[in-house]
Every structure is written in C-alpha cells, then in structure tokens.
Design a protein around this motif. Sequence first.
Motif, PDB file in Angstrom:
ATOM      1  N   HIS A   1      -3.683  -1.599  -2.364  1.00  0.00           N
ATOM      2  CA  HIS A   1      -3.580  -1.129  -3.542  1.00  0.00           C
ATOM      3  C   HIS A   1      -3.665  -2.220  -4.805  1.00  0.00           C
ATOM      4  O   HIS A   1      -2.482  -2.536  -5.029  1.00  0.00           O
ATOM      5  CB  HIS A   1      -2.173  -0.446  -3.149  1.00  0.00           C
ATOM      6  CG  HIS A   1      -2.874   0.920  -4.709  1.00  0.00           C
ATOM      7  ND1 HIS A   1      -2.356   0.705  -5.855  1.00  0.00           N
ATOM      8  CD2 HIS A   1      -3.059   1.924  -4.609  1.00  0.00           C
ATOM      9  CE1 HIS A   1      -2.117   1.092  -6.812  1.00  0.00           C
ATOM     10  NE2 HIS A   1      -3.327   2.207  -6.045  1.00  0.00           N
ATOM     11  N   PRO A   2      -4.279  -2.717  -5.540  1.00  0.00           N
ATOM     12  CA  PRO A   2      -4.408  -3.110  -6.957  1.00  0.00           C
ATOM     13  C   PRO A   2      -3.330  -3.191  -7.561  1.00  0.00           C
ATOM     14  O   PRO A   2      -3.157  -1.798  -7.903  1.00  0.00           O
ATOM     15  CB  PRO A   2      -6.075  -3.149  -7.671  1.00  0.00           C
ATOM     16  CG  PRO A   2      -7.014  -2.609  -6.011  1.00  0.00           C
ATOM     17  CD  PRO A   2      -5.386  -1.382  -6.000  1.00  0.00           C
TER      18      PRO A   2
ATOM     19  N   PHE B   1      -7.556  -9.495  -4.581  1.00  0.00           N
ATOM     20  CA  PHE B   1      -5.924  -8.437  -4.989  1.00  0.00           C
ATOM     21  C   PHE B   1      -6.695  -7.481  -6.159  1.00  0.00           C
ATOM     22  O   PHE B   1      -6.478  -5.980  -6.218  1.00  0.00           O
ATOM     23  CB  PHE B   1      -5.258  -9.220  -6.007  1.00  0.00           C
ATOM     24  CG  PHE B   1      -4.496 -10.265  -5.585  1.00  0.00           C
ATOM     25  CD1 PHE B   1      -3.888 -10.339  -3.954  1.00  0.00           C
ATOM     26  CD2 PHE B   1      -4.269 -12.173  -5.891  1.00  0.00           C
ATOM     27  CE1 PHE B   1      -3.295 -11.395  -3.119  1.00  0.00           C
ATOM     28  CE2 PHE B   1      -2.940 -12.699  -5.347  1.00  0.00           C
ATOM     29  CZ  PHE B   1      -3.653 -12.749  -3.906  1.00  0.00           C
ATOM     30  N   GLY B   2      -8.107  -7.431  -6.070  1.00  0.00           N
ATOM     31  CA  GLY B   2      -9.068  -6.489  -7.168  1.00  0.00           C
ATOM     32  C   GLY B   2      -8.320  -6.346  -8.701  1.00  0.00           C
ATOM     33  O   GLY B   2      -8.301  -5.179  -8.922  1.00  0.00           O
ATOM     34  N   ALA B   3      -7.547  -7.967  -9.229  1.00  0.00           N
ATOM     35  CA  ALA B   3      -6.770  -7.425 -10.158  1.00  0.00           C
ATOM     36  C   ALA B   3      -6.506  -8.027 -10.640  1.00  0.00           C
ATOM     37  O   ALA B   3      -6.982  -9.843 -10.556  1.00  0.00           O
ATOM     38  CB  ALA B   3      -5.177  -7.298 -10.005  1.00  0.00           C
TER      39      ALA B   3
ATOM     40  N   LYS C   1      -6.903  -5.154   3.107  1.00  0.00           N
ATOM     41  CA  LYS C   1      -6.692  -4.377   1.324  1.00  0.00           C
ATOM     42  C   LYS C   1      -5.252  -4.215   1.111  1.00  0.00           C
ATOM     43  O   LYS C   1      -4.736  -3.576   1.753  1.00  0.00           O
ATOM     44  CB  LYS C   1      -8.144  -3.330   1.708  1.00  0.00           C
ATOM     45  CG  LYS C   1      -8.809  -3.942   2.121  1.00  0.00           C
ATOM     46  CD  LYS C   1     -10.359  -4.922   1.337  1.00  0.00           C
ATOM     47  CE  LYS C   1     -11.310  -4.937   2.300  1.00  0.00           C
ATOM     48  NZ  LYS C   1     -12.876  -6.167   1.169  1.00  0.00           N
TER      49      LYS C   1
ATOM     50  N   ASN D   1       1.172  -1.056   0.197  1.00  0.00           N
ATOM     51  CA  ASN D   1      -0.121  -0.408  -0.448  1.00  0.00           C
ATOM     52  C   ASN D   1       0.959   1.278  -0.174  1.00  0.00           C
ATOM     53  O   ASN D   1      -0.019   2.329  -0.107  1.00  0.00           O
ATOM     54  CB  ASN D   1      -0.745  -0.020   0.920  1.00  0.00           C
ATOM     55  CG  ASN D   1      -2.261  -1.035   0.647  1.00  0.00           C
ATOM     56  OD1 ASN D   1      -2.184  -1.610  -0.450  1.00  0.00           O
ATOM     57  ND2 ASN D   1      -2.550  -1.284   2.187  1.00  0.00           N
TER      58      ASN D   1
ATOM     59  N   LYS E   1     -10.732 -17.138  -9.314  1.00  0.00           N
ATOM     60  CA  LYS E   1     -11.288 -16.022  -8.564  1.00  0.00           C
ATOM     61  C   LYS E   1     -10.976 -15.440  -7.358  1.00  0.00           C
ATOM     62  O   LYS E   1     -11.299 -14.053  -6.853  1.00  0.00           O
ATOM     63  CB  LYS E   1     -13.094 -17.023  -8.947  1.00  0.00           C
ATOM     64  CG  LYS E   1     -13.188 -16.957  -9.919  1.00  0.00           C
ATOM     65  CD  LYS E   1     -14.438 -18.049 -10.147  1.00  0.00           C
ATOM     66  CE  LYS E   1     -14.799 -18.685 -10.846  1.00  0.00           C
ATOM     67  NZ  LYS E   1     -16.014 -19.256 -11.883  1.00  0.00           N
TER      68      LYS E   1
ATOM     69  N   GLU F   1      -8.195 -12.762  -7.988  1.00  0.00           N
ATOM     70  CA  GLU F   1      -8.899 -11.416  -7.926  1.00  0.00           C
ATOM     71  C   GLU F   1      -9.177 -11.142  -7.325  1.00  0.00           C
ATOM     72  O   GLU F   1      -9.836  -9.855  -7.171  1.00  0.00           O
ATOM     73  CB  GLU F   1      -9.543 -12.033  -9.691  1.00  0.00           C
ATOM     74  CG  GLU F   1      -9.044 -12.245 -10.605  1.00  0.00           C
ATOM     75  CD  GLU F   1      -9.364 -12.811 -11.912  1.00  0.00           C
ATOM     76  OE1 GLU F   1     -10.350 -12.686 -11.940  1.00  0.00           O
ATOM     77  OE2 GLU F   1      -8.810 -12.317 -12.791  1.00  0.00           O
ATOM     78  N   ALA F   2     -10.427 -11.608  -6.279  1.00  0.00           N
ATOM     79  CA  ALA F   2     -11.708 -11.032  -5.112  1.00  0.00           C
ATOM     80  C   ALA F   2     -10.629 -10.195  -4.050  1.00  0.00           C
ATOM     81  O   ALA F   2     -10.804  -9.474  -4.005  1.00  0.00           O
ATOM     82  CB  ALA F   2     -12.177 -11.811  -4.809  1.00  0.00           C
TER      83      ALA F   2
END
Length: 445
Positions: free
Chosen positions: A227-228, A251-253, A225, A198, A245, A248-249
Amino acid sequence: MKQSKHANLKKFLFDLKTKILKPKIHRSHIRAENELKSGQIETLNFEKRKHMINHAFQNTAFYKTKYQDNRDLLDMKNKDDFQKLPPVTRDDLAMNFEKFIAGNPSSKTYRKVSSSGSTGRPISVLHDTRFPYTVLQWRILGWWNVKPYENQAFIYRYKRPFLKRLGNNLLWWPTRRIFLTGAEMNLRNVERFVKQINTFRPALLQGYVDVVYEFALFLLDNDLKIHPPKMVWVTSAPLFENQRKTMEAAFGAPVCDQYGNTEVFTIAAECPQQNGLHIMHDSVHVEIVDENNSPVPAGTTGKILITDLHNEIFPLIRYEIGDRGKLLDTVCSCGIPLPLMDNVRGRQSVVLKTPSGLTVRSEHLTILFEKLMNTIREVQLIQNKDYSVELRYVFNSDKCVEDEVKTILKELKIKTRDEIDIIPIKVDELQTKSNKKPLIISKLS
C-alpha cells in the motif's frame, strides 16, 4: 467513518501524551513553527549565531583559545565578521573532545554520539537534548502531509533490543510503528513486512538509503506490492537518481532526500516540489566555502561549514563537516521560508587517488554513475594499496550490462588520466564498512 474516528483517537492521545510525557518537545515544536511563520528567519539565524559565538568563547576551553586572536569579532556586527572566524576541523574535534564541552553539564542534558569513521577519522560529539530535534523531523513530515501520529514503517540495519521495541510500541500506541531489519532481509521477512504494511497502511516509510533500496529491489524482483505510503524518507548517504526511480516504482510514492549526519542530525530536507533541500535555517547555519575558507557564490560547489544554533553543551561553529555541496539562489514555489541547497553528492574526505597525486572526488563519481547506470543496480570502488581500483557492481542476472560496464570503465580511465588499473568485478553484494556501503573504500594509507 470508523477510520476517521480512529484517526481522531490517535491524534487526541498523541497530543495528550506529548503535552504530558514530552512537554519539552511540545513547547519546542510550537516555538519552532512560530519562528518559521515570523518572517524573521534571517534575523533569528544571525542573533543565534552571535549568541553561540559568545557562549562558546566564555564557556569552552577550545573556543577561548581558538578565538583569542579574534576577540574583536565576537560582537559580530555583520556576516563578514562571522566569516573571518577560523573554521573548526574534524581533527580539532578528534584531539580536543573534552575542551569542546561547555562547563560541567548534567548527564541528563546531553547524549554522546560517535561517527563510524567510514568516511574519515572517527569523532564523538555531545548532542544537547534540551533542544529536541524531533520537532524538525515533524516539520519535514508536515511538508509531506504526514502527521506524527499516523502509522509509520522503518527499515533499520540491525534489530533493536526487545525492551526498546516494547517500550516504543507502548509509547506510541495506538499508532502502529512497524520495523524491518536490513541485516535480516530475506524473502520470508520481507513478505512478513509487506503483510504488515498492507494491514496497517503506514503514511511514512523511513530508513537508510541502502536498506530501503534493497527492500525496493526485493519487491520488484518478487512482484510484491505494498500500500503506497504518503512519502518515503531516506537518510545516511547520497541518493542516486536511479535509486530514487527504483524506489518510487516499487513503493508507488515519492522519495524525500534529507541531509544530516552524526554531528548534526537534521540539516536540510526536500519538500514535495523537490527543487533542492530546504535548510533548517532557524536551527543550523550552512556555508559553502572554497579551499581557503572564503565563501563561494550560490551554484558553486565547495566545502560545507556547519554551525549548530542550538547545541550549547558542545558548540560547533563553522565546523568543516567533511561534505561538499552548493547553495541555490532559487526560490521554491512551495512557500516555505527557508533557503535551499543542492542535494549533497559526496564527501570530500573520500577520493580516488593516482600515483601522480591526482584526486577524484566522490561527488564527481556520483554524478557520473547517475548518468551512466541504467541496468546496474549498485556500484562500489575499492582502491587497493597499489592504487589499482576494483569496480564492483551488482546487476540483474537476466540483463546484459557488458556495454554499460565498458562505458563506465572508459569514463573512469578518463577521470584518472589512465594512471591506474581498474578491474571490473561482478558481485552479489557490495562490501560494508562500519555498517555502511560507501561508494569508495580506500586501502591507501
């Protein structure tokens, strides 16, 4: 404005250091990208194969003997000539290591690497360092709009030596490269790594499938959380879709799947369209063949044969690498002029066996588990000497997976014709073998 200036400084210093300290990489990168843009990839691939065949025959004891009865094919007029050459097996490699070496190369021109033996017989090869495979990694990063001078985060299984970490930091400064050790993954270390991510906002998160997946689970379990990044790049093992899946959930990437191994590091990788893996056709030739080593049509699964087009020190020509896959006849909308293959689901050398001689390949089990696993996090099959199988699985303690386990057991019994006992065992962690967590561990001789 400040961030833009800092990015420009990173790019300037990266370009400067690359040209001065790593000119070989810089020249190879330019040459490889020009080849890709030439529109002549197929011709280049053919000519490189032709060169490699003759180079191997003239300079190695192994191929001089191997091709003695096929000398008329060495001039290779077409693809049929190439396909008539006898494949090379892992046993060939294991028993003839010295005979694969071309001439008497300087130790400065190669690096010896060895497989762990987690999926079959351990073997060693020499990598030709005169072609830096880093340029292929830069190519893949470019597809995802990741610049090699941007901050990056890595998850390794084991801690790297202090001097190596220090040297790496000095070499890449002012780019920040941060690391998490999978073997030391606990909440305290994860939180420290999250804080670093982050702070430095890396464009890339890279690591082996199992440890990156474990990091994703830590984030989700502890509501952490990050930063993606622009992309997450996983290697070393087949990627389950439920793992993708989950990552991706967390890491948001998007997650990029890559295919490579000890013998040839970079063979193919996904672009952002994720319609299969683009084969590095200017660097490696990929064939899919049946049990008789005859080519199969696109869309048909078979054995993978690899020809490394750049390794002149330790030639690998039509090498049966131990994996199974299939070529795709589709054209990706991304415009990258490289052929496609399907994501590799398993190794042919790793199978479940029954007393009657039936074998169930790992790629079939991978597909099965992708369809059935919803709440189970990880799964592993341990086959004992009496043919019985332990179905080991990890799941969230607050979720009921009894029905899911029953469904998996039912499907496994169908695939093994109910010839063997399958015992479900809930575990906190899967077994490792040679630093990996393979889908199948067999104790059969």
